[in-house]
Write an enzyme that holds these catalytic residues in place. Structure first.
Site, PDB file in Angstrom:
ATOM      1  N   GLY A   1      53.083 143.434 -71.121  1.00 53.45           N
ATOM      2  CA  GLY A   1      52.998 144.773 -70.545  1.00 53.45           C
ATOM      3  C   GLY A   1      53.784 144.944 -69.271  1.00 53.45           C
ATOM      4  O   GLY A   1      53.851 146.052 -68.724  1.00 53.45           O
TER       5      GLY A   1
ATOM      6  N   TYR B   1      68.381 123.402 -74.704  1.00 50.71           N
ATOM      7  CA  TYR B   1      67.627 123.990 -73.598  1.00 50.71           C
ATOM      8  C   TYR B   1      68.101 123.402 -72.271  1.00 50.71           C
ATOM      9  O   TYR B   1      67.884 122.226 -71.984  1.00 50.71           O
ATOM     10  CB  TYR B   1      66.129 123.752 -73.771  1.00 50.71           C
ATOM     11  CG  TYR B   1      65.533 124.401 -75.005  1.00 50.71           C
ATOM     12  CD1 TYR B   1      66.245 125.350 -75.748  1.00 50.71           C
ATOM     13  CD2 TYR B   1      64.250 124.072 -75.440  1.00 50.71           C
ATOM     14  CE1 TYR B   1      65.695 125.940 -76.868  1.00 50.71           C
ATOM     15  CE2 TYR B   1      63.693 124.662 -76.565  1.00 50.71           C
ATOM     16  CZ  TYR B   1      64.427 125.592 -77.281  1.00 50.71           C
ATOM     17  OH  TYR B   1      63.888 126.181 -78.391  1.00 50.71           O
TER      18      TYR B   1
ATOM     19  N   PRO C   1      55.358 134.130 -79.198  1.00 49.15           N
ATOM     20  CA  PRO C   1      54.187 134.846 -79.717  1.00 49.15           C
ATOM     21  C   PRO C   1      53.814 136.072 -78.895  1.00 49.15           C
ATOM     22  O   PRO C   1      53.095 136.937 -79.387  1.00 49.15           O
ATOM     23  CB  PRO C   1      53.077 133.790 -79.660  1.00 49.15           C
ATOM     24  CG  PRO C   1      53.500 132.862 -78.570  1.00 49.15           C
ATOM     25  CD  PRO C   1      54.992 132.791 -78.690  1.00 49.15           C
TER      26      PRO C   1
ATOM     27  N   LEU D   1      55.094 141.723 -74.568  1.00 47.79           N
ATOM     28  CA  LEU D   1      53.698 142.058 -74.856  1.00 47.79           C
ATOM     29  C   LEU D   1      52.751 141.745 -73.695  1.00 47.79           C
ATOM     30  O   LEU D   1      51.555 142.018 -73.786  1.00 47.79           O
ATOM     31  CB  LEU D   1      53.234 141.339 -76.123  1.00 47.79           C
ATOM     32  CG  LEU D   1      53.861 141.880 -77.415  1.00 47.79           C
ATOM     33  CD1 LEU D   1      53.574 140.947 -78.592  1.00 47.79           C
ATOM     34  CD2 LEU D   1      53.348 143.283 -77.719  1.00 47.79           C
TER      35      LEU D   1
END
Length: 343
Positions: A228, A66, A220, A226
């Site tokens: 939107g 990372y 997740p 998700l």
């Protein structure tokens, strides 16, 4: 519909969970650091960790890959200036990184232990709480797992686990470690899991359960989809608009994913929640999950997830989301059947 939510009278912070059958305890929400050193600078990371710890968070997941080690360096700096080392459960990884500009998996004993030595130096600590194999590699698994034993026996790691293993790989590695007394048992597996990525339910979740291992779910909220925010295109300030992260988001910008996002958004509207909160709750409460790992880039992105401990999705909503994303979760169905039998 909002009244169907189970909600406590006040914010109690992020609770802790045991990792599988081990003695390791972590917060029920983990803070991922994949964007640190790139989209998240040191000042932003300091604010994230301070707010996370204030809310009861302990688990910070990182890796040498990372930011080319930058994420670990930032954590090492933060534990000297903003939070105490013993307030955190630091999980890092080994065996995967960028070498000469190319993604390389090297899980040989030497590469693994070299990675760990570098991690400890960057983190400014003498041990990590959870050390994980970042990916299945070409080295014999016996050699890779022997490196985990060395790390634990030397005190450089307290517990060990694996990441991105499929079912048979988890079963093979876990069984090998349990076959001989003195080997370090695997306590966890980390894998992508969301309403857009439910493959883990087929083999990974059962394999982890069979070996009493915990599950850490990365991405997740479907790599950010998700939330939107991609429904009408790719926002300029999103990861999908960044050259170094667009590859990460693009797989979920297709028609099937849009249908899932629409369903999550409808559920969120009815519950008085944000779509990302609905997505997170679905993962958090799925069978076998120890903690979702949230890759928030700012405190503003993190904040909505910090007061959800006493919030659960109504069963009809969970079932509807299961149906629209591939069908019933068998483990969830089994759990309901067992609960009904014992009542």
């Amino acid at each position: 519909m909002a009244g169907a939510l189970a909600r406590g009278a006040e914010d109690v912070g992020v609770r802790t969970h045991r990792v599988g059958a081990s003695g390791l305890e972590v917060s029920g929400l983990g803070l991922g650091t994949m964007t640190w050193g790139g989209d998240t600078d040191l000042h932003g990371a300091e604010r994230l960790v301070a707010r996370f710890v204030e809310a009861g968070g302990t688990l910070i997941d990182t890796a040498p890959a990372y930011g080319g080690g930058a994420a670990e360096k930032m954590i090492g700096r933060i534990t000297r200036t903003h939070v105490r080392r013993d307030e955190l459960v630091i999980a890092t990884k080994a065996g995967f990184g960028l070498r000469n500009g190319r993604r390389t998996v090297d899980t040989s004993r030497k590469a693994m232990l070299d990675d760990l030595t570098g991690s400890l130096r960057r983190l400014h600590t003498d041990h990590v709480d959870l050390w994980q194999v970042h990916a299945w590699g070409r080295a014999p698994y016996e050699e890779t797992l022997a490196a985990l034993d060395t790390a634990v026996s030397s005190g450089m790691a307290r517990y060990v686990g694996v990441c991105n293993y499929i079912g048979w790989q988890i079963g093979t590695a876990a069984a090998w470690q349990r076959a001989v007394p003195g080997r370090s048992g695997l306590v966890s597996g980390q894998v992508e899991y969301s309403l857009l990525a439910r493959r883990a339910e087929v083999e990974v979740v059962p394999a982890l359960a069979a070996h009493s291992m915990g599950l850490f779910a990365w991405s997740p909220i479907g790599r950010g989809v998700l939330t939107g925010k991609y429904r009408r295109g790719v926002p300029r300030d999103s990861r999908g608009a960044r050259e170094h992260f667009s590859w990460f988001v693009e797989p979920y910008l297709e028609s099937r994913s849009r249908a899932v996002v629409d369903a999550v958004t409808r559920a969120a509207d009815g519950l008085g929640l944000a779509p990302a909160q609905v997505a997170m709750l679905w993962v958090r409460d799925a069978p076998g999950v120890t903690a979702p790992l949230l890759g928030a880039r700012t405190v503003q992105q993190l904040e909505p997830y910090l007061d959800l401990d006493d919030t659960t999705l109504p069963e009809p909503i969970v079932s509807a989301l299961d149906d629209v994303t591939g069908g019933p979760n068998q483990a969830r169905s089994d759990r309901r059947t067992t609960a009904g039998t014992t009542d």
